[in-house]
Design a protein around this motif. Structure first.
Motif, PDB file in Angstrom:
ATOM      1  N   MET A   1      63.069  40.151  59.127  1.00 17.42           N
ATOM      2  CA  MET A   1      62.522  39.617  57.889  1.00 17.42           C
ATOM      3  C   MET A   1      63.252  40.312  56.737  1.00 17.42           C
ATOM      4  O   MET A   1      63.369  41.530  56.712  1.00 17.42           O
ATOM      5  N   SER A   2      63.708  39.520  55.781  1.00 22.37           N
ATOM      6  CA  SER A   2      64.403  40.083  54.627  1.00 22.37           C
ATOM      7  C   SER A   2      63.412  40.768  53.689  1.00 22.37           C
ATOM      8  O   SER A   2      62.195  40.579  53.800  1.00 22.37           O
ATOM      9  N   GLU A   3      63.940  41.545  52.776  1.00 19.57           N
ATOM     10  CA  GLU A   3      63.084  42.223  51.796  1.00 19.57           C
ATOM     11  C   GLU A   3      62.307  41.205  50.968  1.00 19.57           C
ATOM     12  O   GLU A   3      61.116  41.375  50.703  1.00 19.57           O
ATOM     13  N   PHE A   4      62.984  40.131  50.568  1.00 21.33           N
ATOM     14  CA  PHE A   4      62.326  39.082  49.788  1.00 21.33           C
ATOM     15  C   PHE A   4      61.182  38.457  50.581  1.00 21.33           C
ATOM     16  O   PHE A   4      60.074  38.278  50.064  1.00 21.33           O
ATOM     17  N   GLU A   5      61.441  38.129  51.833  1.00 22.95           N
ATOM     18  CA  GLU A   5      60.403  37.522  52.672  1.00 22.95           C
ATOM     19  C   GLU A   5      59.221  38.466  52.862  1.00 22.95           C
ATOM     20  O   GLU A   5      58.063  38.034  52.835  1.00 22.95           O
ATOM     21  N   ALA A   6      59.507  39.742  53.012  1.00 19.30           N
ATOM     22  CA  ALA A   6      58.440  40.728  53.170  1.00 19.30           C
ATOM     23  C   ALA A   6      57.597  40.820  51.899  1.00 19.30           C
ATOM     24  O   ALA A   6      56.366  40.903  51.972  1.00 19.30           O
ATOM     25  N   ARG A   7      58.263  40.787  50.757  1.00 22.95           N
ATOM     26  CA  ARG A   7      57.523  40.846  49.484  1.00 22.95           C
ATOM     27  C   ARG A   7      56.673  39.590  49.291  1.00 22.95           C
ATOM     28  O   ARG A   7      55.523  39.674  48.851  1.00 22.95           O
ATOM     29  N   MET A   8      57.239  38.441  49.625  1.00 25.22           N
ATOM     30  CA  MET A   8      56.486  37.193  49.493  1.00 25.22           C
ATOM     31  C   MET A   8      55.273  37.188  50.431  1.00 25.22           C
ATOM     32  O   MET A   8      54.195  36.738  50.050  1.00 25.22           O
ATOM     33  N   GLU A   9      55.455  37.690  51.630  1.00 27.30           N
ATOM     34  CA  GLU A   9      54.340  37.743  52.576  1.00 27.30           C
ATOM     35  C   GLU A   9      53.245  38.684  52.071  1.00 27.30           C
ATOM     36  O   GLU A   9      52.057  38.393  52.205  1.00 27.30           O
ATOM     37  N   ALA A  10      53.640  39.790  51.468  1.00 27.66           N
ATOM     38  CA  ALA A  10      52.656  40.715  50.900  1.00 27.66           C
ATOM     39  C   ALA A  10      51.894  40.051  49.757  1.00 27.66           C
ATOM     40  O   ALA A  10      50.666  40.177  49.653  1.00 27.66           O
ATOM     41  N   GLY A  50      50.433  26.725  45.508  1.00 34.76           N
ATOM     42  CA  GLY A  50      51.653  26.037  45.903  1.00 34.76           C
ATOM     43  C   GLY A  50      52.767  27.004  46.249  1.00 34.76           C
ATOM     44  O   GLY A  50      53.470  26.839  47.248  1.00 34.76           O
ATOM     45  N   MET A  51      52.919  28.019  45.442  1.00 37.45           N
ATOM     46  CA  MET A  51      53.988  29.000  45.649  1.00 37.45           C
ATOM     47  C   MET A  51      53.791  29.789  46.947  1.00 37.45           C
ATOM     48  O   MET A  51      54.759  30.136  47.618  1.00 37.45           O
ATOM     49  N   PHE A  52      52.539  30.060  47.306  1.00 39.67           N
ATOM     50  CA  PHE A  52      52.268  30.890  48.472  1.00 39.67           C
ATOM     51  C   PHE A  52      51.953  30.092  49.739  1.00 39.67           C
ATOM     52  O   PHE A  52      51.496  30.646  50.736  1.00 39.67           O
ATOM     53  N   GLY A  53      52.205  28.788  49.705  1.00 39.62           N
ATOM     54  CA  GLY A  53      52.104  28.000  50.925  1.00 39.62           C
ATOM     55  C   GLY A  53      50.742  27.428  51.255  1.00 39.62           C
ATOM     56  O   GLY A  53      50.426  27.240  52.430  1.00 39.62           O
TER      57      GLY A  53
END
Length: 94
Positions: A1-10, A50-53
């Protein structure tokens, strides 16, 4: 998981954690008849969900916001707001 993906998941997780308080905020505004607060809360939920799925939550919040802006009757606003609250509550079971 990329840093961006990890931040988005958080961020997505924090958004989900706030669902209970958002549900309470909408319910309190509905009971008080505070359409301005309902509109603000729904506007915020439309973009964030919307942004968070959470597309269904985003769609329901957008419908509610539009109904408020269009001056629809109290019964319709309550029906739409209850649908948003239901979508928020469903997030807790995911």
């Amino acid at each position: 998981m990329s840093e961006f993906e990890a931040r988005m998941e958080a961020l997505r997780s924090r958004f989900r954690d706030r669902a209970v308080s958002e549900s309470e905020r909408l319910t309190a505004a509905l009971i008080a008849g505070d359409r301005s607060e309902l509109r603000r809360a729904c506007h915020s939920l439309t973009g964030n969900a919307g942004m968070f799925g959470f597309p269904e939550l985003s769609r329901q919040a957008a419908l509610t916001e539009s109904a408020i802006e269009d001056g629809e009757c109290a019964e319709r606003i309550e029906e739409l707001t209850r649908a948003v609250v239901t979508a928020l509550d469903a997030m807790q079971t995911r």
